[in-house]
Scaffold this motif. Structure first.
Motif, mmCIF file in Angstrom:
data_model
loop_
_atom_site.group_PDB
_atom_site.id
_atom_site.type_symbol
_atom_site.label_atom_id
_atom_site.label_comp_id
_atom_site.label_asym_id
_atom_site.label_seq_id
_atom_site.Cartn_x
_atom_site.Cartn_y
_atom_site.Cartn_z
ATOM 1 N N ARG A 39 -7.997 -17.901 -12.863
ATOM 2 C CA ARG A 39 -8.386 -18.784 -11.763
ATOM 3 C C ARG A 39 -7.380 -18.701 -10.632
ATOM 4 O O ARG A 39 -7.742 -18.584 -9.465
ATOM 5 C CB ARG A 39 -8.497 -20.217 -12.251
ATOM 6 C CG ARG A 39 -8.910 -21.154 -11.124
ATOM 7 C CD ARG A 39 -8.899 -22.574 -11.611
ATOM 8 N NE ARG A 39 -9.385 -23.474 -10.587
ATOM 9 C CZ ARG A 39 -8.706 -24.514 -10.171
ATOM 10 N NH1 ARG A 39 -7.531 -24.783 -10.691
ATOM 11 N NH2 ARG A 39 -9.200 -25.302 -9.260
ATOM 12 N N TYR A 40 -6.088 -18.752 -10.958
ATOM 13 C CA TYR A 40 -5.069 -18.645 -9.920
ATOM 14 C C TYR A 40 -5.120 -17.278 -9.243
ATOM 15 O O TYR A 40 -4.942 -17.165 -8.033
ATOM 16 C CB TYR A 40 -3.675 -18.899 -10.490
ATOM 17 C CG TYR A 40 -3.483 -20.308 -10.994
ATOM 18 C CD1 TYR A 40 -4.026 -21.397 -10.327
ATOM 19 C CD2 TYR A 40 -2.776 -20.558 -12.154
ATOM 20 C CE1 TYR A 40 -3.862 -22.694 -10.792
ATOM 21 C CE2 TYR A 40 -2.609 -21.852 -12.631
ATOM 22 C CZ TYR A 40 -3.150 -22.911 -11.942
ATOM 23 O OH TYR A 40 -2.988 -24.190 -12.397
ATOM 24 N N ALA A 41 -5.382 -16.243 -10.006
ATOM 25 C CA ALA A 41 -5.434 -14.891 -9.440
ATOM 26 C C ALA A 41 -6.603 -14.724 -8.468
ATOM 27 O O ALA A 41 -6.508 -13.951 -7.515
ATOM 28 C CB ALA A 41 -5.541 -13.866 -10.567
ATOM 29 N N LEU A 42 -7.677 -15.428 -8.698
ATOM 30 C CA LEU A 42 -8.878 -15.273 -7.871
ATOM 31 C C LEU A 42 -8.882 -16.153 -6.613
ATOM 32 O O LEU A 42 -9.797 -16.048 -5.796
ATOM 33 C CB LEU A 42 -10.127 -15.561 -8.708
ATOM 34 C CG LEU A 42 -10.368 -14.592 -9.872
ATOM 35 C CD1 LEU A 42 -11.548 -15.048 -10.706
ATOM 36 C CD2 LEU A 42 -10.562 -13.172 -9.364
ATOM 37 N N VAL A 43 -7.871 -16.976 -6.447
ATOM 38 C CA VAL A 43 -7.830 -17.891 -5.298
ATOM 39 C C VAL A 43 -7.915 -17.138 -3.974
ATOM 40 O O VAL A 43 -8.665 -17.532 -3.074
ATOM 41 C CB VAL A 43 -6.570 -18.784 -5.343
ATOM 42 C CG1 VAL A 43 -6.323 -19.481 -4.019
ATOM 43 C CG2 VAL A 43 -6.708 -19.808 -6.461
ATOM 44 N N SER A 44 -7.188 -16.057 -3.819
ATOM 45 C CA SER A 44 -7.192 -15.365 -2.521
ATOM 46 C C SER A 44 -8.567 -14.790 -2.197
ATOM 47 O O SER A 44 -8.948 -14.720 -1.027
ATOM 48 C CB SER A 44 -6.115 -14.282 -2.470
ATOM 49 O OG SER A 44 -6.340 -13.321 -3.469
#
Length: 194
Positions: free
Chosen positions: A106-111
């Protein structure tokens, strides 16, 4: 793997794993094909664009979260701050242990989600639900359940980040023990009139 739903689930799970391991740029159709041992172009057959793949992956994370949440929180919503804190702490603990890969993805997909409003909305609500938090805070007697719910979700977001990437992730404290205490303090504070 002949069932389309099963193949779609496998693809989404592979996307989650790739994002958690290598960041958002690791999530490609070809990488998923390679990871699952599929013929080249198989992932593209199910999800033509990267946006469609990311949308399905975020939906996959949301579905898992909703299922896990209902497995941790009793059918009758908690009616005391202590019971609510216990349920939330168990859910957070499960997220950062058993579902750590999902949280990291989830954090990786934020951008990727920042430029696409529907992805951003989906990603923002895939681990925590303002609706469920509102029901909880209303059941606990919050004067303003909507505002209390938003604050509670923000607290949970911060704790999830801290437990996976922040100071609590460093292992110098027992996060499970302190987690329930911190959540209970915030719930009690959120119940107070503003």
């Amino acid at each position: 793997m002949t069932d389309r739903r099963s193949r779609r689930d496998l693809i989404c799970r592979a996307a989650v794993e790739l994002a958690a391991e290598g960041g958002n740029h690791a999530v490609t159709h070809q990488a998923i094909d390679a990871r699952l041992g599929l013929a080249r172009g198989s992932t593209s057959y199910y999800y033509r664009t990267r946006k469609a793949l990311l949308d399905a992956t975020i939906t996959h994370l949301t579905d898992r979260s909703r299922a896990d949440f209902t497995g941790v929180v009793p059918p009758e919503p908690p009616r005391t701050p202590e019971a609510a804190a216990d349920a939330i702490a168990r859910y957070l603990d499960m997220l950062v242990t058993r579902r750590r890969v999902d949280v990291l993805a989830r954090y990786a997909l934020v951008s990727d989600a920042l430029g696409e409003n529907d992805l951003r909305v989906g990603l923002a609500s895939c681990l925590f639900s303002v609706d469920a938090a509102r029901d909880l805070m209303d059941g606990l007697g919050a004067a303003d359940p909507e505002a209390a719910a938003r604050d509670l979700v923000s607290l949970c977001e911060g704790l999830a980040f801290d437990l996976t990437c922040g100071h609590r992730s460093l292992g110098d404290i027992d996060p499970r023990r302190d987690l329930e205490v911190a959540v209970r303090r915030w719930i009690v504070a959120l119940l107070e009139p503003r």
